[in-house]
Design a protein around this motif. Structure first.
Motif, short mmCIF file in Angstrom:
data_model
loop_
_atom_site.label_atom_id
_atom_site.label_comp_id
_atom_site.label_asym_id
_atom_site.label_seq_id
_atom_site.Cartn_x
_atom_site.Cartn_y
_atom_site.Cartn_z
N GLN A 1 0.84 -1.21 0.00
CA GLN A 1 0.00 0.00 0.00
C GLN A 1 0.87 1.25 0.00
OE1 GLN A 1 -2.03 1.42 3.60
NE2 GLN A 1 -3.95 1.30 2.45
N GLU A 2 1.91 1.24 0.81
CA GLU A 2 2.83 2.38 0.85
C GLU A 2 3.50 2.58 -0.51
OE1 GLU A 2 5.52 1.62 4.02
OE2 GLU A 2 3.97 1.61 5.57
N GLU A 3 3.87 1.48 -1.14
CA GLU A 3 4.52 1.58 -2.45
C GLU A 3 3.56 2.11 -3.50
OE1 GLU A 3 7.45 1.16 -5.50
OE2 GLU A 3 7.47 1.51 -3.33
N LEU A 4 2.29 1.68 -3.43
CA LEU A 4 1.30 2.18 -4.39
C LEU A 4 1.19 3.70 -4.29
CD1 LEU A 4 -1.00 1.82 -6.44
CD2 LEU A 4 -2.55 1.44 -4.50
N TRP A 5 1.06 4.22 -3.06
CA TRP A 5 0.92 5.66 -2.90
C TRP A 5 2.22 6.38 -3.29
CZ3 TRP A 5 -3.44 7.89 -3.02
CH2 TRP A 5 -4.58 7.27 -2.49
N ARG A 6 3.36 5.78 -3.00
CA ARG A 6 4.62 6.41 -3.39
C ARG A 6 4.71 6.53 -4.91
NH1 ARG A 6 9.30 5.70 -5.47
NH2 ARG A 6 8.88 3.51 -6.02
N ARG A 7 4.32 5.45 -5.59
CA ARG A 7 4.37 5.47 -7.06
C ARG A 7 3.37 6.46 -7.64
NH1 ARG A 7 5.93 0.86 -9.76
NH2 ARG A 7 5.24 2.03 -11.61
N LEU A 8 2.20 6.51 -7.09
CA LEU A 8 1.21 7.45 -7.60
C LEU A 8 1.67 8.89 -7.43
CD1 LEU A 8 -2.07 5.73 -6.32
CD2 LEU A 8 -1.28 5.87 -8.70
N GLU A 9 2.22 9.19 -6.26
CA GLU A 9 2.69 10.55 -6.02
C GLU A 9 3.85 10.91 -6.94
OE1 GLU A 9 3.60 10.60 -1.89
OE2 GLU A 9 1.50 10.51 -1.26
N ALA A 10 4.71 9.94 -7.23
CA ALA A 10 5.87 10.20 -8.08
C ALA A 10 5.51 10.25 -9.56
CB ALA A 10 6.94 9.13 -7.85
N ASP A 11 4.60 9.35 -9.98
CA ASP A 11 4.33 9.20 -11.42
C ASP A 11 3.22 10.10 -11.93
OD1 ASP A 11 6.27 7.29 -11.23
OD2 ASP A 11 4.96 5.56 -11.60
N VAL A 12 2.26 10.43 -11.07
CA VAL A 12 1.15 11.29 -11.51
C VAL A 12 0.97 12.45 -10.52
CG1 VAL A 12 -0.14 9.70 -12.96
CG2 VAL A 12 -0.42 9.57 -10.49
N PRO A 13 2.00 13.29 -10.36
CA PRO A 13 1.86 14.41 -9.42
C PRO A 13 0.77 15.36 -9.89
CG PRO A 13 3.80 14.69 -10.83
CD PRO A 13 3.29 13.30 -11.07
N GLY A 14 0.03 15.88 -8.93
CA GLY A 14 -1.02 16.82 -9.27
C GLY A 14 -2.35 16.19 -9.60
N VAL A 15 -2.39 14.87 -9.71
CA VAL A 15 -3.65 14.16 -9.96
C VAL A 15 -4.16 13.59 -8.65
CG1 VAL A 15 -4.74 12.21 -11.14
CG2 VAL A 15 -3.04 13.61 -12.34
N GLY A 16 -5.40 13.92 -8.30
CA GLY A 16 -5.99 13.36 -7.09
C GLY A 16 -6.40 11.92 -7.30
#
Length: 225
Positions: A50-65
């Protein structure tokens, strides 16, 4: 604001699920989505993945909720974060059909209601969509159904993801891995003249009763499908 809803077919390994969800979010962002709803998966609902999923989302799609419709152990999660299309309530599993949970959700005056019921059959999908249409004129003006797909009959995950706006189905997923989109006013608010919360369809009430080891008493057994 353009919103996207991801319908996901679970992969053999949780790491593959993570990669597929990140890739789907990237595709949604490339299509102009500013806010993405993902289905929850038990293997990704806690711990390192779960932590990795959020890390990847924040890194790969910044600015997208991003909202993940994961079971948090409660009936409802409400948010009105900056970048979201409005106050959002999230209901998972049988809470989607719980009058108490729906009343609690309504207190938040949401503009968006995300439902992840985990349909167990095609007929449950139909009943849930009809229920979502009624909720879009009583609970929140935008009602989102977010589901996984590909499960065996009787198990949760038979597709049926959809976006409903004030009584109209504006997007509906085809079977399999799918991303659906809708452009909504932001911030979305509750219906201007909300009706009463609709009664839970007998078929769905029977599902909830069966999960809790009860038998639902109905006047017309045919209503249970």
């Amino acid at each position: 604001m353009r919103i996207a809803v991801v319908q996901h077919v679970p992969r053999p390994a949780p790491a593959q699920d993570l990669e597929a969800l990140v890739a789907a979010t990237l595709r949604a962002a490339a299509s102009g989505a500013e806010w993405v709803v993902l289905p929850g998966l038990p293997a990704l609902d806690g711990g390192p993945l779960q932590e990795e999923l959020w890390r990847r989302l924040e890194a790969d799609v910044p600015g997208v909720g991003v909202v993940v419709a994961a079971d948090s152990g409660g009936a409802m999660v409400a948010s009105g974060d900056v970048g979201s299309p409005g106050v959002t309530v999230v209901l998972v599993g049988d809470d989607c059909f719980s009058p108490a949970a729906l009343r609690e959700a309504r207190v938040a005056a949401p503009g968006i209601a995300v439902l992840a019921p985990g349909a167990e059959s095609e007929i449950q999908i139909e009943a849930t969509l009809e229920f979502a249409i009624e909720l879009s004129t009583s609970l929140a003006s935008v009602v989102i159904l977010v589901e996984t797909d590909g499960a065996e009959l009787g198990e949760a995950g038979h597709g049926g993801s959809a976006i409903v706006y004030l009584g109209e189905v504006v997007a509906q997923a085809i079977p399999g891995d799918t991303i659906i989109y809708a452009d909504v006013e932001s911030p979305a608010g509750p219906p201007e003249l909300p009706g009463s919360l609709p009664p839970v369809p007998p078929l769905l009430a029977q599902r909830v009763a069966a999960h809790s080891g009860r038998k639902l008493e109905v006047d017309y057994p045919a209503d249970l499908g």
